[in-house]
Design a protein around this motif. Sequence first.
Motif, mmCIF file in Angstrom:
data_model
loop_
_atom_site.group_PDB
_atom_site.id
_atom_site.type_symbol
_atom_site.label_atom_id
_atom_site.label_comp_id
_atom_site.label_asym_id
_atom_site.label_seq_id
_atom_site.Cartn_x
_atom_site.Cartn_y
_atom_site.Cartn_z
ATOM 1 N N VAL A 1 8.245 21.858 -39.805
ATOM 2 C CA VAL A 1 7.616 22.932 -40.229
ATOM 3 C C VAL A 1 6.019 22.904 -40.246
ATOM 4 O O VAL A 1 5.451 24.119 -39.803
ATOM 5 C CB VAL A 1 7.759 23.056 -41.854
ATOM 6 N N ALA A 2 5.404 21.515 -40.196
ATOM 7 C CA ALA A 2 4.133 21.480 -40.046
ATOM 8 C C ALA A 2 3.796 21.952 -38.475
ATOM 9 O O ALA A 2 2.726 22.468 -38.289
ATOM 10 C CB ALA A 2 3.824 19.996 -40.246
ATOM 11 N N GLY A 3 4.513 21.391 -37.480
ATOM 12 C CA GLY A 3 4.270 21.699 -36.222
ATOM 13 C C GLY A 3 4.398 23.062 -35.942
ATOM 14 O O GLY A 3 3.616 23.531 -34.918
ATOM 15 N N VAL A 4 5.206 23.944 -36.435
ATOM 16 C CA VAL A 4 5.298 25.252 -36.281
ATOM 17 C C VAL A 4 3.715 25.991 -36.878
ATOM 18 O O VAL A 4 3.261 26.766 -36.358
ATOM 19 C CB VAL A 4 6.427 26.045 -36.843
ATOM 20 N N PHE A 5 3.468 25.501 -38.057
ATOM 21 C CA PHE A 5 2.180 25.989 -38.830
ATOM 22 C C PHE A 5 0.927 25.792 -37.983
ATOM 23 O O PHE A 5 0.297 26.627 -37.676
ATOM 24 C CB PHE A 5 2.325 25.377 -40.001
ATOM 25 N N ILE A 6 0.906 24.527 -37.396
ATOM 26 C CA ILE A 6 -0.161 24.185 -36.607
ATOM 27 C C ILE A 6 -0.115 24.969 -35.259
ATOM 28 O O ILE A 6 -1.164 25.528 -34.751
ATOM 29 C CB ILE A 6 -0.037 22.544 -36.230
ATOM 30 N N ALA A 7 0.746 25.030 -34.749
ATOM 31 C CA ALA A 7 1.201 25.926 -33.253
ATOM 32 C C ALA A 7 0.586 27.279 -33.377
ATOM 33 O O ALA A 7 -0.240 27.670 -32.945
ATOM 34 C CB ALA A 7 2.512 25.719 -32.764
ATOM 35 N N ILE A 8 1.040 28.090 -34.656
ATOM 36 C CA ILE A 8 0.592 29.204 -35.025
ATOM 37 C C ILE A 8 -0.816 29.360 -35.131
ATOM 38 O O ILE A 8 -1.497 30.254 -34.867
ATOM 39 C CB ILE A 8 1.454 29.902 -36.267
ATOM 40 N N SER A 9 -1.595 28.383 -36.023
ATOM 41 C CA SER A 9 -2.781 28.308 -36.516
ATOM 42 C C SER A 9 -3.830 28.246 -35.234
ATOM 43 O O SER A 9 -4.626 28.721 -35.113
ATOM 44 C CB SER A 9 -2.940 27.375 -37.524
ATOM 45 N N LEU A 10 -3.244 27.274 -34.188
ATOM 46 C CA LEU A 10 -3.858 27.199 -33.123
ATOM 47 C C LEU A 10 -4.148 28.491 -32.150
ATOM 48 O O LEU A 10 -5.234 28.663 -31.654
ATOM 49 C CB LEU A 10 -3.469 25.912 -32.258
ATOM 50 N N LEU A 11 -3.105 29.254 -32.318
ATOM 51 C CA LEU A 11 -2.937 30.388 -31.423
ATOM 52 C C LEU A 11 -3.865 31.425 -31.879
ATOM 53 O O LEU A 11 -4.577 32.099 -31.191
ATOM 54 C CB LEU A 11 -1.449 30.914 -31.424
ATOM 55 N N GLN A 12 -3.775 31.313 -33.328
ATOM 56 C CA GLN A 12 -4.791 32.403 -33.994
ATOM 57 C C GLN A 12 -6.186 31.899 -33.745
ATOM 58 O O GLN A 12 -7.184 32.908 -33.452
ATOM 59 C CB GLN A 12 -4.568 32.355 -35.505
ATOM 60 N N ILE A 13 -6.642 30.724 -33.690
ATOM 61 C CA ILE A 13 -7.896 30.188 -33.712
ATOM 62 C C ILE A 13 -8.470 30.568 -32.262
ATOM 63 O O ILE A 13 -9.641 30.961 -32.178
ATOM 64 C CB ILE A 13 -8.125 28.430 -34.038
ATOM 65 N N PHE A 14 -7.523 30.176 -31.158
ATOM 66 C CA PHE A 14 -7.869 30.433 -29.819
ATOM 67 C C PHE A 14 -8.401 31.955 -29.645
ATOM 68 O O PHE A 14 -9.064 32.469 -28.978
ATOM 69 C CB PHE A 14 -6.487 30.037 -28.954
ATOM 70 N N GLY A 15 -7.393 32.970 -30.391
ATOM 71 C CA GLY A 15 -7.436 34.400 -30.213
ATOM 72 C C GLY A 15 -8.848 34.900 -30.835
ATOM 73 O O GLY A 15 -9.526 35.571 -30.143
ATOM 74 N N ILE A 16 -9.015 34.043 -31.834
ATOM 75 C CA ILE A 16 -10.537 34.410 -32.517
ATOM 76 C C ILE A 16 -11.582 33.982 -31.780
ATOM 77 O O ILE A 16 -12.631 34.359 -31.358
ATOM 78 C CB ILE A 16 -10.584 33.960 -33.899
ATOM 79 N N PHE A 17 -11.507 32.680 -30.922
ATOM 80 C CA PHE A 17 -12.632 32.188 -30.101
ATOM 81 C C PHE A 17 -12.756 33.204 -29.061
ATOM 82 O O PHE A 17 -13.909 33.397 -28.414
ATOM 83 C CB PHE A 17 -12.169 30.798 -29.762
ATOM 84 N N LEU A 18 -11.751 33.473 -28.368
ATOM 85 C CA LEU A 18 -11.787 34.370 -27.297
ATOM 86 C C LEU A 18 -12.455 35.909 -27.495
ATOM 87 O O LEU A 18 -13.364 36.156 -26.760
ATOM 88 C CB LEU A 18 -10.270 34.977 -26.629
ATOM 89 N N ALA A 19 -12.051 36.341 -28.688
ATOM 90 C CA ALA A 19 -12.733 37.449 -29.152
ATOM 91 C C ALA A 19 -14.146 37.594 -29.471
ATOM 92 O O ALA A 19 -14.959 38.047 -29.045
ATOM 93 C CB ALA A 19 -12.028 37.964 -30.218
ATOM 94 N N ARG A 20 -14.405 36.340 -30.164
ATOM 95 C CA ARG A 20 -15.998 35.964 -30.420
ATOM 96 C C ARG A 20 -16.945 35.858 -29.174
ATOM 97 O O ARG A 20 -17.911 36.320 -29.085
ATOM 98 C CB ARG A 20 -16.017 34.917 -31.556
ATOM 99 N N THR A 21 -16.205 34.887 -28.335
ATOM 100 C CA THR A 21 -16.709 34.758 -26.926
ATOM 101 C C THR A 21 -17.245 35.969 -26.424
ATOM 102 O O THR A 21 -18.225 36.318 -25.647
ATOM 103 C CB THR A 21 -16.096 33.787 -25.960
ATOM 104 N N LEU A 22 -16.044 36.896 -26.222
ATOM 105 C CA LEU A 22 -16.355 38.356 -25.438
ATOM 106 C C LEU A 22 -17.410 39.361 -26.113
ATOM 107 O O LEU A 22 -18.214 39.894 -25.496
ATOM 108 C CB LEU A 22 -14.990 38.874 -25.237
ATOM 109 N N ILE A 23 -17.335 39.084 -27.536
ATOM 110 C CA ILE A 23 -18.310 40.028 -28.150
ATOM 111 C C ILE A 23 -19.668 39.534 -27.990
ATOM 112 O O ILE A 23 -20.644 40.156 -27.607
ATOM 113 C CB ILE A 23 -17.890 39.767 -29.625
ATOM 114 N N SER A 24 -19.812 38.259 -27.926
ATOM 115 C CA SER A 24 -21.184 37.742 -27.528
ATOM 116 C C SER A 24 -21.744 38.125 -26.197
ATOM 117 O O SER A 24 -22.906 38.226 -25.918
ATOM 118 C CB SER A 24 -21.130 35.968 -27.742
ATOM 119 N N ASP A 25 -20.609 37.949 -25.176
ATOM 120 C CA ASP A 25 -21.169 38.324 -23.731
ATOM 121 C C ASP A 25 -21.472 39.675 -23.548
ATOM 122 O O ASP A 25 -22.508 40.037 -22.977
ATOM 123 C CB ASP A 25 -20.025 38.063 -22.982
ATOM 124 N N ILE A 26 -20.769 40.615 -24.537
ATOM 125 C CA ILE A 26 -20.882 42.084 -24.425
ATOM 126 C C ILE A 26 -22.490 42.432 -24.796
ATOM 127 O O ILE A 26 -23.164 43.127 -24.412
ATOM 128 C CB ILE A 26 -20.014 43.125 -25.094
#
Length: 270
Positions: free
Chosen positions: A236-261
Motif C-alpha cells: 500500500v505504501a509503495g503504491v501511494f509513493i509511486a503515485i505521489s512521485l508521478l504527480q510530483i514529476f508532472g508538477i515539476f515538468l509543468a512548472r519548468t515549462l511554464i518558467s521557460d515560456i
Amino acid sequence: MHYYRYSNAEVSCWYKYLLFSYNIVFWLAGVAFLAAGLWAWSEKGVLSDLTKVTGLHGLDPVVLVLVVGIVMFTLGFAGCVGALRENICLLKFFCGAIMFIFLLELAVAVLAFLFQDWVRDRVKELFENNIKSYRDDIDLQNLIDSLQKINHCCGAQGPDDWDFNIYFNCSSESKSREKCGVPFSCCIPDPAQKVVNTQCGYDIRKKNKSQWDDQIFVKGCILALEAWLPRNIYIVAGVFIAISLLQIFGIFLARTLISDIEAVKAGNAF
C-alpha cells in the motif's frame, strides 16, 4: 549599419515533449475509462433512463469509473494542449489540479490514520447500504461478490448483516427463496466442485451458528480488510509513493515549462 539583439531564451523541447508524452498516457487512459463506463451504462439501460442512477441506494461502481475517466481525460487534454501550444493558462490549470489532488490524497491519508474509528463507522455504513442494494445493480453485486470471495468474508461485520437486504432477510413476511440465506460468495468453496453452486447459501442462517463455520465465511469484511492492511502495508505504501512521485514529476515538468515560456515572452518583450 543596425545591429539587432536576439534573446537566447527558448522553450525546452525536451520538457515540452516529455510533458506531452506524460499527459497523452493520462488522456488515453481517460478515454478508455469513459468508454468502459458509458458502455456499462448502456448495457444497463442507464443512458436511456438516468433515474436508474439516482434510484440506486448503494454505490454504482460505474460512477467511480466515469469520474476517474472524466478527471484523467480533462487533465490529460489540458496538459497535452498546454504543452504543444505553450499555453500558460492550460499548464497552470493542469499543475494546480495535480497539486490539489496530491494534497487531497495526503490529507485523506492523514485524517484516515488519525480518525480510524470514524472511518470504520463510515465504511460499515457504506457496506450496509450496498448490501441493501445488492440485487438492484449487477455491477454492485459483482463488486460485493468479488470482495467477499477474495477476502473470505461475509457481510460488513458478519453474515447476519444480510438481513439488511429484503431478499435475504429472515423476516416472516419475506417470500424470497433466498430468505435467511447469504450470497454464494459467502460460501466456503469446495475444491472438488468445478461449477459454482449459486444456491449454496440458501437457508444457512436458519441453522445453528455452530454449523456455519463449515459452510460459509463468518468473518465480516471490515475485520478482514483491517487484518489485510497490516500484512500488506508495504505494498500500500509503495503504491501511494509511486503515485505521489508521478504527480510530483508532472508538477515539476509543468512548472519548468511554464518558467521557460515566461522567460521567452519576457525576452521577446525587449
